[in-house]
Motif scaffolding. Structure first.
Motif: not given
Length: 207
Positions: A130-147, A183-193
Motif C-alpha cells: 500500500a505504501a509503494s506509490a512514492q517509490e513507483a513515482a521515483l522510478v517512473i521519473a527515470s523514463l524519457t517522456p516517450r517511454e 530495463a529502467k524499471l528493473g523488471v523482467r515481466s509485463f505485470p511487474d511493469a
C-alpha cells in the motif's frame, strides 16, 4: 498439513484444474478447486484464507465478474489470473482492480509459482504494497517522456499497434521503448511493469 498455504483454483476446464492442482500440491500448497466462479462465490465465506488462481474466460460469470463480486463482498484474498494471449487487455483491467498478476496459458510452472508467491507476499505484507506509490513515482521519473507515453498506453490495456498510431511512431519503435522502459524499471515481466505504473497513477482514465 493444515498450515500449508491454500490456493483456490477457479477454472471451468477440468484439465487445468488437475494440472495446476498437481503442480501446486507438489510445490507444497494446499489446493481447493472450483469448476466455476458461481460455485466459488457460493462458498467463499467459508473458504480457507489464501490466494485465488482465477480463469478469465468462463461461462455465466467471467473472471472480471467474479473479481468484482469478491470486491463487493469485501473478500480481500489476492488474485492471480489465468489468461489467453488475446486477453491481455482484460488482464490489465483486472490488475487495475487489484489483481496481483496474470499468467498466460499454457502456463510455465516457474512463472505460475512466481505469481503465486507474489500473491502470498501481498497477503503477508499488505502495508508495504500500500505504501509503494512514492517509490513507483521515483522510478517512473527515470523514463524519457516517450517511454512514459508508451507505459501509459500499456497501462490502459492498449496493444502496441494502437499505441504506435496514437503516438505517430512505428509498432517496432513501441517495442524498443517497451524493452527500454522495462530495463529502467528493473523488471523482467509485463505485470511487474504494470504494477509500478498503477502505483504511480498511470492508466487511471478509461480506454
Amino acid at each position: 498439513m493444515s498450515d500449508r498455504p491454500t490456493v483456490h483454483i477457479v477454472d471451468d476446464e477440468a484439465a487445468i484444474r488437475r494440472s495446476a492442482g498437481f503442480l501446486l500440491k507438489k510445490s507444497g500448497y494446499r489446493v481447493e478447486a472450483w469448476p466455476s466462479g458461481v460455485e466459488f462465490l457460493k462458498d467463499v465465506r467459508s473458504a480457507a484464507e489464501g490466494c485465488i488462481l482465477l480463469d478469465i474466460r468462463m461461462p455465466v460469470m467471467d473472471g472480471l465478474d467474479v473479481q468484482q463480486a469478491l470486491i463487493d463482498q469485501g473478500v480481500t484474498m489476492p488474485i492471480v489470473l489465468l489468461t489467453g494471449h488475446a486477453d491481455v487487455g482484460i488482464a490489465v483491467r483486472a490488475m487495475k482492480a487489484g489483481a496481483v498478476d496474470f499468467v498466460e496459458k499454457p502456463f510455465d510452472i516457474a512463472v505460475l509459482l512466481d505469481a503465486i508467491e507474489a500473491a502470498f507476499a501481498r497477503l503477508d505484507d499488505k502495508e508495504r504494497y500500500a505504501a509503494s506509490a512514492q517509490e513507483a513515482a521515483l522510478v517512473i521519473a527515470s523514463l524519457t517522456p516517450r517511454e512514459r507515453d508508451v507505459l501509459e498506453g500499456l497501462a490502459r490495456g492498449l496493444p502496441n499497434k494502437t499505441i504506435a498510431y496514437d503516438l505517430g511512431i512505428s509498432a517496432r519503435t513501441v517495442e524498443v521503448h517497451r524493452a527500454n522502459l522495462m530495463a529502467k524499471l528493473g523488471v523482467r515481466s509485463f505485470p511487474d511493469a504494470l504494477r509500478i505504473a498503477f502505483a504511480a497513477g498511470l492508466g487511471i482514465y478509461p480506454n
